[in-house]
Write an enzyme that holds these catalytic residues in place. Structure first.
Site, PDB file in Angstrom:
ATOM      1  N   THR A 163      44.090  36.538  41.519  1.00  0.00           N
ATOM      2  CA  THR A 163      44.354  37.793  40.824  1.00  0.00           C
ATOM      3  C   THR A 163      45.627  37.686  39.976  1.00  0.00           C
ATOM      4  OG1 THR A 163      44.533  40.190  41.158  1.00  0.00           O
ATOM      5  CG2 THR A 163      45.640  38.784  42.775  1.00  0.00           C
ATOM      6  N   GLU A 172      44.024  41.198  49.910  1.00  0.00           N
ATOM      7  CA  GLU A 172      45.121  40.487  49.249  1.00  0.00           C
ATOM      8  C   GLU A 172      46.210  40.017  50.199  1.00  0.00           C
ATOM      9  OE1 GLU A 172      47.516  40.894  45.043  1.00  0.00           O
ATOM     10  OE2 GLU A 172      45.789  42.124  45.559  1.00  0.00           O
TER      11      GLU A 172
END
Length: 306
Positions: free
Chosen positions: A149, A89
């Site tokens: 996400t 991420e």
């Protein structure tokens, strides 16, 4: 009779939602995904002490770079025991800055390259803001595939598909949490709002020929997982994966293509308006970014203290 986990794998690619190397090695998912919260938990495990030290040594006092180096080191370890991909991420504090997101994503890919890991085994996770979706669109053009996400609304899903992102991660459990609290009642089976959200997105994608992968995430119980058997992918915590592995009984495919809505193409104004009209989506996206940002800060503080 085979376990429910083995039956689920017949319809759906199973992904481990953890940075715990031992759990991944034991449960044998195809892919794995991490985030700042999971990396913070991983940092407390003895197995990663050396990675923490090396991440700091190579970062020249840059805590953000140290976090990226640690994330990539954990990702490389995980790739050693799974056949598929690792999702890593981008700093959530960059969620509203397209150019900064692009720079950080390219840095992560560069760090993986230094470890001998090709970009074909990595997905860059980015929050599903308008700015994040635009960054993902550019990265896909560069051959860097993405996992969008913190996705809670249909508007986010529609925009991601039109941007050509590789994969989205709609958050089943957090949607369920919001509606349970807002309405003061529990939801089970097909009436679960998180299950309904992912089912709608899945059918929309299939009806309109989108290649973007739908990966349900953030599960609270086995019932949510069972209702989404047949989704492209599901990313599941080790505890729930273990429960599936330990449970016998039939697990039929529940999610099928068919009945999807007509295609929507959203410009920025329409996207922002639809998000504004979706109280759950707006609140959970903002909350998710804040929570990941706080855990990123904690991880940076930990690395700075070494």
């Amino acid at each position: 009779m085979t376990s429910k986990l083995e039956q689920l794998k017949q319809y759906t690619t199973v992904v481990a939602d953890t940075g715990d190397f031992d759990a991944i090695a034991r449960l044998k998912p195809v892919d794995a995904t991490t985030n700042p919260s999971l990396l913070l938990k991983a940092a407390a495990l003895p197995r990663y002490t050396e990675h923490l030290a090396r991440a700091t040594e190579g970062a020249r006092g840059d805590a953000g770079l140290a976090c990226d180096r640690f994330a990539v080191a954990v990702g490389k370890d995980i790739l050693g025991v799974i056949p598929g991909r690792i999702s890593t991420e981008v700093d959530a504090r960059l969620s509203f800055d397209t150019e900064a997101t692009l720079d950080r994503a390219r840095r992560l890919i560069g760090l993986y390259d230094e470890h001998g890991v090709g970009r074909e085994r990595v997905l860059i996770k980015i929050a599903s803001t308008w700015e994040g979706i635009r960054a993902a669109e550019q990265l896909e053009r560069e051959g860097i595939q993405t996992n969008l996400t913190l996705l809670f609304s249909f508007a986010q899903a529609a925009a991601c598909a039109d941007a050509g992102v590789f994969l989205i991660s709609p958050f089943v459990g957090r949607i369920y949490d919001w509606y349970k609290k807002a309405n003061g009642r529990d939801y089970v089976g097909a009436e679960d709002p998180g299950v309904q959200s992912v089912s709608r997105i899945y059918r929309y994608y299939k009806a309109n020929g989108y290649e973007t992968v739908v990966m349900g995430a953030s599960f609270r119980n086995l019932g949510q997982i069972e209702q989404l058997a047949g989704c492209d992918r599901l990313t599941i915590s080790p505890d729930l994966l273990q429960q599936l592995a330990d449970t016998q009984g039939d697990l039929p495919r529940a999610l099928q293509a068919g009945g999807g809505e007509a295609r929507q193409v959203l410009d920025e104004g329409t996207f922002r308006w639809q998000m504004n009209e979706d109280a759950m989506g707006t609140e959970k996206l903002a909350e998710g970014i804040r929570l990941f940002a706080r855990d990123q800060e904690k991880l940076e503080a930990l690395l700075s203290s070494l």
